[in-house]
Scaffold this motif. Structure first.
Motif, mmCIF file in Angstrom:
data_model
loop_
_atom_site.group_PDB
_atom_site.id
_atom_site.type_symbol
_atom_site.label_atom_id
_atom_site.label_comp_id
_atom_site.label_asym_id
_atom_site.label_seq_id
_atom_site.Cartn_x
_atom_site.Cartn_y
_atom_site.Cartn_z
ATOM 1 N N GLY A 1 10.314 4.655 4.560
ATOM 2 C CA GLY A 1 10.483 3.326 3.988
ATOM 3 C C GLY A 1 10.702 2.241 5.030
ATOM 4 O O GLY A 1 10.531 1.066 4.744
ATOM 5 N N HIS A 2 11.083 2.623 6.228
ATOM 6 C CA HIS A 2 11.343 1.630 7.270
ATOM 7 C C HIS A 2 10.072 1.170 7.959
ATOM 8 O O HIS A 2 10.084 0.190 8.675
ATOM 9 C CB HIS A 2 12.302 2.204 8.324
ATOM 10 C CG HIS A 2 13.582 2.675 7.745
ATOM 11 N ND1 HIS A 2 14.506 1.817 7.212
ATOM 12 C CD2 HIS A 2 14.100 3.920 7.614
ATOM 13 C CE1 HIS A 2 15.544 2.514 6.785
ATOM 14 N NE2 HIS A 2 15.316 3.788 7.010
ATOM 15 N N LEU A 3 8.998 1.892 7.735
ATOM 16 C CA LEU A 3 7.724 1.629 8.388
ATOM 17 C C LEU A 3 7.931 1.406 9.881
ATOM 18 O O LEU A 3 8.381 2.302 10.566
ATOM 19 C CB LEU A 3 6.981 0.477 7.717
ATOM 20 C CG LEU A 3 6.394 0.779 6.347
ATOM 21 C CD1 LEU A 3 5.759 -0.462 5.759
ATOM 22 C CD2 LEU A 3 5.386 1.897 6.411
ATOM 23 N N TRP A 4 7.625 0.249 10.391
ATOM 24 C CA TRP A 4 7.667 0.024 11.838
ATOM 25 C C TRP A 4 8.931 -0.695 12.278
ATOM 26 O O TRP A 4 8.944 -1.333 13.318
ATOM 27 C CB TRP A 4 6.444 -0.795 12.254
ATOM 28 C CG TRP A 4 5.174 -0.064 12.064
ATOM 29 C CD1 TRP A 4 4.604 0.817 12.934
ATOM 30 C CD2 TRP A 4 4.306 -0.126 10.954
ATOM 31 N NE1 TRP A 4 3.443 1.306 12.420
ATOM 32 C CE2 TRP A 4 3.235 0.745 11.200
ATOM 33 C CE3 TRP A 4 4.317 -0.820 9.754
ATOM 34 C CZ2 TRP A 4 2.185 0.921 10.310
ATOM 35 C CZ3 TRP A 4 3.288 -0.633 8.863
ATOM 36 C CH2 TRP A 4 2.237 0.223 9.148
ATOM 37 N N SER A 5 10.015 -0.585 11.520
ATOM 38 C CA SER A 5 11.232 -1.328 11.862
ATOM 39 C C SER A 5 11.856 -0.873 13.173
ATOM 40 O O SER A 5 12.558 -1.628 13.820
ATOM 41 C CB SER A 5 12.259 -1.213 10.737
ATOM 42 O OG SER A 5 12.645 0.134 10.577
ATOM 43 N N HIS B 1 8.701 -6.968 14.666
ATOM 44 C CA HIS B 1 8.779 -8.405 14.444
ATOM 45 C C HIS B 1 7.690 -8.921 13.501
ATOM 46 O O HIS B 1 7.668 -10.102 13.179
ATOM 47 C CB HIS B 1 8.689 -9.152 15.773
ATOM 48 C CG HIS B 1 9.762 -8.763 16.732
ATOM 49 N ND1 HIS B 1 11.089 -9.035 16.529
ATOM 50 C CD2 HIS B 1 9.705 -8.081 17.898
ATOM 51 C CE1 HIS B 1 11.807 -8.559 17.520
ATOM 52 N NE2 HIS B 1 10.984 -7.974 18.370
ATOM 53 N N ILE B 2 6.795 -8.043 13.084
ATOM 54 C CA ILE B 2 5.700 -8.422 12.190
ATOM 55 C C ILE B 2 6.032 -7.930 10.787
ATOM 56 O O ILE B 2 6.612 -6.856 10.617
ATOM 57 C CB ILE B 2 4.362 -7.815 12.680
ATOM 58 C CG1 ILE B 2 4.065 -8.286 14.112
ATOM 59 C CG2 ILE B 2 3.218 -8.189 11.761
ATOM 60 C CD1 ILE B 2 2.880 -7.592 14.757
ATOM 61 N N SER B 3 5.643 -8.689 9.793
ATOM 62 C CA SER B 3 5.884 -8.313 8.406
ATOM 63 C C SER B 3 5.276 -6.934 8.127
ATOM 64 O O SER B 3 4.092 -6.704 8.403
ATOM 65 C CB SER B 3 5.263 -9.353 7.475
ATOM 66 O OG SER B 3 5.251 -8.881 6.153
ATOM 67 N N PRO B 4 6.060 -6.002 7.558
ATOM 68 C CA PRO B 4 5.545 -4.652 7.314
ATOM 69 C C PRO B 4 4.315 -4.605 6.410
ATOM 70 O O PRO B 4 3.411 -3.808 6.632
ATOM 71 C CB PRO B 4 6.721 -3.919 6.662
ATOM 72 C CG PRO B 4 7.918 -4.673 7.074
ATOM 73 C CD PRO B 4 7.482 -6.095 7.239
ATOM 74 N N SER B 5 4.258 -5.461 5.401
ATOM 75 C CA SER B 5 3.107 -5.418 4.500
ATOM 76 C C SER B 5 1.840 -5.910 5.201
ATOM 77 O O SER B 5 0.756 -5.344 5.017
ATOM 78 C CB SER B 5 3.373 -6.243 3.242
ATOM 79 O OG SER B 5 3.690 -7.574 3.586
ATOM 80 N N VAL B 6 1.968 -6.950 6.022
ATOM 81 C CA VAL B 6 0.817 -7.449 6.777
ATOM 82 C C VAL B 6 0.365 -6.402 7.785
ATOM 83 O O VAL B 6 -0.828 -6.124 7.925
ATOM 84 C CB VAL B 6 1.169 -8.778 7.486
ATOM 85 C CG1 VAL B 6 0.081 -9.193 8.463
ATOM 86 C CG2 VAL B 6 1.429 -9.867 6.469
ATOM 87 N N GLY C 1 -1.346 -3.427 6.072
ATOM 88 C CA GLY C 1 -2.714 -3.773 5.685
ATOM 89 C C GLY C 1 -3.651 -3.809 6.874
ATOM 90 O O GLY C 1 -4.751 -3.254 6.826
ATOM 91 N N PHE C 2 -3.225 -4.446 7.955
ATOM 92 C CA PHE C 2 -4.069 -4.555 9.139
ATOM 93 C C PHE C 2 -4.341 -3.191 9.767
ATOM 94 O O PHE C 2 -5.487 -2.867 10.096
ATOM 95 C CB PHE C 2 -3.430 -5.493 10.168
ATOM 96 C CG PHE C 2 -4.238 -5.606 11.420
ATOM 97 C CD1 PHE C 2 -5.400 -6.352 11.436
ATOM 98 C CD2 PHE C 2 -3.851 -4.943 12.574
ATOM 99 C CE1 PHE C 2 -6.167 -6.447 12.588
ATOM 100 C CE2 PHE C 2 -4.604 -5.025 13.724
ATOM 101 C CZ PHE C 2 -5.769 -5.778 13.734
ATOM 102 N N VAL C 3 -3.305 -2.383 9.928
ATOM 103 C CA VAL C 3 -3.469 -1.070 10.567
ATOM 104 C C VAL C 3 -4.304 -0.143 9.689
ATOM 105 O O VAL C 3 -5.115 0.636 10.195
ATOM 106 C CB VAL C 3 -2.092 -0.461 10.915
ATOM 107 C CG1 VAL C 3 -2.215 0.964 11.383
ATOM 108 C CG2 VAL C 3 -1.396 -1.296 11.967
ATOM 109 N N THR C 4 -4.134 -0.228 8.375
ATOM 110 C CA THR C 4 -4.939 0.595 7.470
ATOM 111 C C THR C 4 -6.411 0.216 7.551
ATOM 112 O O THR C 4 -7.284 1.083 7.649
ATOM 113 C CB THR C 4 -4.430 0.453 6.025
ATOM 114 O OG1 THR C 4 -3.058 0.830 5.973
ATOM 115 C CG2 THR C 4 -5.231 1.319 5.077
#
Length: 187
Positions: A31-35, A42-47, A50-53
């Motif tokens: 759930g922390h993704l890239w925190s 420093h980048i929004s996790p949802s953005v 989406g970009f990495v996917t």
């Protein structure tokens, strides 16, 4: 020692592909993704997700065609040192070395692996499909091994580094043989 092998394994994965390792790290953190990942936190996790996917899907699809390989190589050659540094920092759990040293080694290893891929692409005039699938498999395996089994991941990385050095020697010999043939043809 285990931390070093994990860093090398993750950075080697970034030297093969850049989107897929970042996506796997993001998903492994739950759930922390890239925190906990430097720079990416420093980048929004949802953005970022989406970009990495999207980039991972582009890598998986475009790498199967020769033109796609050529276009991907430009971006991957430029971004692999940055992603290699990020990957190295993401898997380092202890402070065995300064962060700049971990980032430098991770980025350099990723760049070396990317340069070897570019060299083989131009030498073979495009990578065969079996080699591309092997790259995809190795990329995923190295990221997973960096977290779950650093010893085998580090061993695979050292074998790949040995193959990269052998490839460089082969290209050097091939180049000088080509130069000798050209000079004989001119004479």
């Amino acid at each position: 020692m285990i931390d070093i092998l994990a860093i090398l394994s993750a950075s080697a994965a970034a030297g093969i592909r850049i989107g897929i390792p970042l996506l796997i790290i993001g998903l492994l953190h739950g759930g922390h993704l890239w925190s906990k990942v430097p720079i990416l936190s420093h980048i929004s996790p949802s953005v970022l997700l989406g970009f990495v996917t999207v980039w991972s899907l582009i890598e998986l699809v475009a790498s199967k065609k020769r033109l796609g390989q050529r276009v991907l190589q430009i971006f991957e050659l430029l971004l692999s040192p940055i992603v290699g540094a990020i990957m190295g920092l993401a898997v380092s759990s202890t402070t065995i070395a300064p962060t700049w040293l971990i980032a430098f080694i991770g980025g350099l290893l990723a760049l070396v692996f990317q340069l070897v891929q570019v060299g083989w692409f131009y030498r073979l005039r495009g990578l065969p499909l079996w080699a591309v699938f092997l790259q995809d498999f190795l990329c995923v395996a190295l990221v997973l091994l960096a977290f779950n089994a650093p010893w085998p991941g580090g061993l695979i990385t050292f074998i790949l580094l040995w193959l990269a050095i052998r490839s460089a020697k082969e290209w050097y010999d091939w180049y000088w043989q080509y130069r000798r043939q050209q000079s004989k043809a001119r004479s």
